[in-house]
Design an enzyme around this catalytic site. Sequence first.
Site, mmCIF file in Angstrom:
data_model
loop_
_atom_site.group_PDB
_atom_site.id
_atom_site.type_symbol
_atom_site.label_atom_id
_atom_site.label_comp_id
_atom_site.label_asym_id
_atom_site.label_seq_id
_atom_site.Cartn_x
_atom_site.Cartn_y
_atom_site.Cartn_z
ATOM 1 N N SER A 1 0.838 -1.197 0.000
ATOM 2 C CA SER A 1 0.000 0.000 0.000
ATOM 3 C C SER A 1 0.873 1.247 0.000
ATOM 4 O O SER A 1 0.376 2.354 -0.140
ATOM 5 C CB SER A 1 -0.920 0.003 1.221
ATOM 6 N N GLU B 1 -6.698 -1.487 -6.453
ATOM 7 C CA GLU B 1 -5.920 -0.536 -7.241
ATOM 8 C C GLU B 1 -4.876 -1.326 -8.038
ATOM 9 O O GLU B 1 -4.046 -2.012 -7.443
ATOM 10 C CB GLU B 1 -5.205 0.476 -6.332
ATOM 11 N N ASN C 1 -5.049 5.999 -0.463
ATOM 12 C CA ASN C 1 -4.317 6.405 0.740
ATOM 13 C C ASN C 1 -3.795 7.827 0.644
ATOM 14 O O ASN C 1 -3.503 8.460 1.653
ATOM 15 C CB ASN C 1 -3.167 5.441 1.013
ATOM 16 N N HIS D 1 -3.318 -3.700 -5.276
ATOM 17 C CA HIS D 1 -3.555 -3.231 -3.909
ATOM 18 C C HIS D 1 -4.998 -3.493 -3.492
ATOM 19 O O HIS D 1 -5.920 -2.805 -3.927
ATOM 20 C CB HIS D 1 -3.205 -1.739 -3.790
#
Lengths: 283, 231
Positions: free
Chosen positions: A119, A152, A190, A140
């Site tokens: 991540s 992702e 994120n 991800h």
Amino acid sequence: MRIESVAIIGAGTMGNGIAYATALGGYRVTLYDVAPEFVQRGIERIHQNLAEGVARKKLDAAAADDAKERIHATCELAAAAQCDLIIEAAPEQLELKRQLFGQLDAHAPASAIFASNTSSLSISVMASATQRADRFVGLHFFNPAHLMPLVEIVRGDATSAETVNAAAAFVARLKKTAVLCKDTPAFIVNRVARPFYGEALRLLGEGAADAATLDALMESIGFKMGPFRLMDLIGLDVNFAVTQSVYNAFFQDPKYRPHPIQRQMVESGWLGRKTGRGFYSYE
Amino acid sequence: MKILLVGVNALSEPLAAMCERGGHAVARWETEKFLAARTIPPHEIFIEVETTALEKKRAVLERAAEDALLFLCALNASVTVAASWVQNPARVVGFGALPPLAANGTIELARGLQTAEPSWERAQNFWRALGQNVVAVADSAGLARARIVCCIINEAFSALQEKIASAHDIDVALKLGVNYPQGPFAWGDLIGLDTVLGVMEGLYAEWRDDRYRPAPLLRHYALARQVPVRS
């Protein structure tokens, strides 16, 4: 590039969640970890999650049984490497991952695609530890990976279009939704979600309102959980680590600056629900 | 009560409708027309929602009747700062909300350093009578919700500017990855990108902290107006 068999490297929270989704997607799965008890724990977790899915009528019993049949456990990295797609879900340490990928590269068929569930680390940097940077991609998943619908797909600087297409076809077969992202710090979620925590912490630090009031305000506009309740759920240590990693990855851009409240609470052991105390008390 | 509502943004229409349902008579003015008008209608409550340029906000506030209860939209300026521009700042109260504005929703109120107690109480009663849940927050530009949401939208524009993903994928990622009620670009459209830019500029002016610098691409789309966000 046809994918039939998938190895998951790491049977922890993310690894067993990915293995669950992959097996239900109809792939043969090899779940690897360094010690038998780690793999066994991962397998048990998958069985529990499958049973829960059946109990909640989200899965039919036959599909859950088939998925179980498709998962094999191993502690031999060379054996795990004999797959069409290898997804790494090891701890977030660059050196560890680079070493793992280097070893896998020596054993895996030349055609195999490598993927990392990182991540926060760079796909391109990890890919450089192998001879197959064109067949290296980020996948991800989000926690809990057996339920969360998003993946992702991260395109490294050398990732080929065929590899991205194969990754997208894989994600589609898991009945999850893929978004495509360039290899940049923290990818999409994120990074873009940082202010949800960062600004909430600033408001709290300024005494604009207390945590419960700020949570209620954010929930009043449709967020399922306010920022403080969510940090308590995620774990303040985990959230603080992500914040610091994004901040450092962008060379201390003030947009991503962590807040002293986070560090103070983490160092006090107030990590949220898991320790009984975070922004709220759970005792 | 006679209400004069000045400024047009995504909040102005639902706010006017809410006040009318509450039995008030609402006169709505677009900013430019209001500033050009020779006379302005009498009013007991003045609501300002000019959330784009601060100089326009200031000009609007300066024209409010001196004895009216004055609500200023604190999305792009703090209450204390904006109240310093008007006569009799004791009757100024800041409010903050984001579209969609629900009939039984929540409104943020903030008092400036100059706000007098009777004005503050009257202000709370006014919004409660309209069915709003009133939450008091400290006075700072953007108040709480708009500050958090607009910083997220601003970050999405900076990610888009760096072409890390398409606008569509960024919206999908935030909705599915962290359960956001809307993707940042869809939300930006709903709020109005000129208002989002106004919030960021208000935060930047207030804190002089680089963390609030508006993304250049956000400014481009805000100024281009009506141009759909492209990847």
